[in-house]
Every structure is written in structure tokens, then in C-alpha cells.
Design an enzyme around this catalytic site. Structure first.
Site, PDB file in Angstrom:
ATOM      1  N   TYR A  17      39.537  61.803  59.891  1.00  6.06           N
ATOM      2  CA  TYR A  17      38.519  60.789  59.603  1.00  6.06           C
ATOM      3  C   TYR A  17      37.942  60.883  58.193  1.00  6.06           C
ATOM      4  O   TYR A  17      37.165  60.018  57.785  1.00  6.06           O
ATOM      5  CB  TYR A  17      37.369  60.895  60.605  1.00  6.06           C
ATOM      6  CG  TYR A  17      37.786  60.673  62.031  1.00  6.06           C
ATOM      7  CD1 TYR A  17      38.142  59.407  62.477  1.00  6.06           C
ATOM      8  CD2 TYR A  17      37.835  61.731  62.932  1.00  6.06           C
ATOM      9  CE1 TYR A  17      38.532  59.205  63.789  1.00  6.06           C
ATOM     10  CE2 TYR A  17      38.228  61.536  64.250  1.00  6.06           C
ATOM     11  CZ  TYR A  17      38.577  60.269  64.669  1.00  6.06           C
ATOM     12  OH  TYR A  17      38.970  60.065  65.961  1.00  6.06           O
ATOM     13  N   HIS A  22      34.338  54.502  57.965  1.00  6.24           N
ATOM     14  CA  HIS A  22      33.212  54.910  58.807  1.00  6.24           C
ATOM     15  C   HIS A  22      32.481  56.120  58.228  1.00  6.24           C
ATOM     16  O   HIS A  22      31.333  56.377  58.575  1.00  6.24           O
ATOM     17  CB  HIS A  22      33.736  55.241  60.203  1.00  6.24           C
ATOM     18  CG  HIS A  22      32.876  54.776  61.326  1.00  6.24           C
ATOM     19  ND1 HIS A  22      31.885  53.825  61.208  1.00  6.24           N
ATOM     20  CD2 HIS A  22      32.867  55.140  62.642  1.00  6.24           C
ATOM     21  CE1 HIS A  22      31.315  53.628  62.385  1.00  6.24           C
ATOM     22  NE2 HIS A  22      31.886  54.418  63.265  1.00  6.24           N
ATOM     23  N   PHE A  68      30.398  63.466  66.868  1.00  2.00           N
ATOM     24  CA  PHE A  68      30.975  62.178  66.502  1.00  2.00           C
ATOM     25  C   PHE A  68      29.858  61.170  66.258  1.00  2.00           C
ATOM     26  O   PHE A  68      28.729  61.335  66.710  1.00  2.00           O
ATOM     27  CB  PHE A  68      31.964  61.703  67.574  1.00  2.00           C
ATOM     28  CG  PHE A  68      33.299  62.366  67.436  1.00  2.00           C
ATOM     29  CD1 PHE A  68      34.259  61.841  66.585  1.00  2.00           C
ATOM     30  CD2 PHE A  68      33.577  63.535  68.122  1.00  2.00           C
ATOM     31  CE1 PHE A  68      35.480  62.464  66.421  1.00  2.00           C
ATOM     32  CE2 PHE A  68      34.795  64.170  67.974  1.00  2.00           C
ATOM     33  CZ  PHE A  68      35.755  63.635  67.118  1.00  2.00           C
ATOM     34  N   ASN A  70      28.897  58.343  67.379  1.00  2.47           N
ATOM     35  CA  ASN A  70      28.082  57.772  68.456  1.00  2.47           C
ATOM     36  C   ASN A  70      27.179  58.798  69.140  1.00  2.47           C
ATOM     37  O   ASN A  70      26.428  58.443  70.042  1.00  2.47           O
ATOM     38  CB  ASN A  70      28.968  57.055  69.479  1.00  2.47           C
ATOM     39  CG  ASN A  70      29.993  57.964  70.114  1.00  2.47           C
ATOM     40  OD1 ASN A  70      30.195  59.091  69.683  1.00  2.47           O
ATOM     41  ND2 ASN A  70      30.650  57.472  71.148  1.00  2.47           N
ATOM     42  N   ASN A 116      27.100  52.283  65.799  1.00  5.50           N
ATOM     43  CA  ASN A 116      26.925  53.213  66.914  1.00  5.50           C
ATOM     44  C   ASN A 116      26.134  54.471  66.574  1.00  5.50           C
ATOM     45  O   ASN A 116      25.437  55.014  67.432  1.00  5.50           O
ATOM     46  CB  ASN A 116      28.279  53.579  67.523  1.00  5.50           C
ATOM     47  CG  ASN A 116      28.861  52.426  68.308  1.00  5.50           C
ATOM     48  OD1 ASN A 116      28.127  51.635  68.897  1.00  5.50           O
ATOM     49  ND2 ASN A 116      30.175  52.314  68.308  1.00  5.50           N
TER      50      ASN A 116
END
Length: 192
Positions: A17, A22, A68, A70, A116
Site C-alpha cells: 500500500y 489512499h 488499517f 478503517n 473510511n
């Protein structure tokens, strides 16, 4: 108004990631750590990497959750409680679908706008009264493509635009740390 004492970067942990859209919030705080010659330290009780930087005559905590996106609220609430910092003294840097790459805006208060990480933070805090640094990543054009978009990597041109936006945000940060959010917003939001 109270100045900033905590700056949080939102993103997802893991090598897969690192370069995704994001993780724009991680990019912001990573840049601050690098610029100030500091290092991240894992603080397991805060579920985060932490660092301190000296800005505008103040020590400011930086937090990079290892949860993470969220589940970011768990780490952030732990940091706020541990350091006894009010949510109003916190800036959360995050990716913003509603702005094109290269756009960056400061905002105080509000809802999560479908983000989120912000959704979890506002749920656990019970409100949205904290500062946000909204880093534009663009929109894929259709809601069905949002997940693959945010978890995808920006193009070279998008990366250049995002880096320029993060640099502009870091330039106004001393004003926000000193409590002059109106001045920081005016300077950041004024296109020269």
C-alpha cells in the site's frame, strides 16, 4: 483558537500500500519526519509509529497508525488520551476524492464524506471537531471504481502534483501550529 499538538497521517500499513493514493496522509507525515531529520518509533500501546517535530516554537507529535485505514480511530483516540491532547488540537491528513491531484485544503469540523478513516475517527470521538488536511487524489469517475482507484498508484504526473500540494501544506503548517488557522487556510487556499 488552540494550536496543533498532534498531526496524524492516514493510510494503510504494508508494503503493498506504500505508494497508493489512499496513503496520501502517510506521505504528508513521512515528509515532515524526513524534513526535520527525525525517525519513527513504534509505540505498540498507541497502535502507531510516533515521532516529534519542533514547529513554530512548539513540539508537535506525529502519529502514523499501524491499523488499517478503517480502524484508524483506535490509534488516534489512544494517542489523544495518552498525550492529553484535545481533538481540536489535532490535524488529520487524508486522501480526498473530491479534489484533483495537486489540490489541498484545510478544514475544521464536519462529517466523514465517505472517507473510511474519518468515519472511524468521528465514530469513536463522537464528533468531527478536529482539523483535516484534505489531499486531492482525484476521482475515477464512477463510484464502482473508487476502491480500485484509492488502492491504486498515482501516475507520474499525479505524484508530482500531490508532492507539490504536500509541500504547500507544510509551508503553512507553522501558522496552524501557532493557532492561526485562518491565516494558514488563506495562504494555502490562495492560488498564486
Amino acid at each position: 483558537m488552540l494550536g496543533l499538538r498532534l498531526i496524524v497521517g492516514l493510510g494503510n500499513p504494508g508494503s503493498e500500500y506504500i505508494k497508493t493514493r489512499h496513503n496520501a496522509g502517510f506521505r504528508f507525515v513521512d515528509g515532515l519526519v524526513q524534513r526535520e531529520g527525525q525517525c519513527w518509533a513504534l509505540e505498540s500501546k498507541l497502535f502507531a509509529y510516533v515521532a516529534r517535530v519542533f514547529i513554530a516554537g512548539q513540539w508537535v507529535w506525529l502519529l502514523r497508525p499501524v491499523t488499517f485505514m478503517n480502524l484508524s480511530g483506535k490509534s488516534i483516540c489512544a494517542g489523544l488520551n495518552f498525550w492529553k491532547i484535545k481533538p481540536e488540537q489535532m490535524l488529520v491528513a487524508h486522501d480526498e476524492l473530491d479534489f484533483p491531484p495537486g489540490a489541498v485544503r484545510l478544514k475544521f469540523d464536519g462529517g466523514h464524506g465517505g472517507q473510511n478513516g474519518l468515519r472511524d475517527i468521528t465514530k469513536l470521538l463522537g464528533h468531527g471537531r478536529f482539523h483535516r488536511l484534505r489531499v486531492g487524489i482525484g476521482h475515477p469517475g464512477h463510484k464502482d471504481r473508487v476502491v480500485s482507484w484509492v488502492l491504486g498508484c498515482p501516475t507520474c504526473d499525479e505524484n508530482i502534483a500531490i508532492d507539490a500540494a504536500l509541500e504547500r501544506a507544510s509551508v503553512v503548517l507553522p501558522l496552524a501550529v501557532a493557532g492561526d488557522f485562518d491565516g494558514a487556510m488563506k495562504k494555502l487556499h490562495t492560488v498564486v
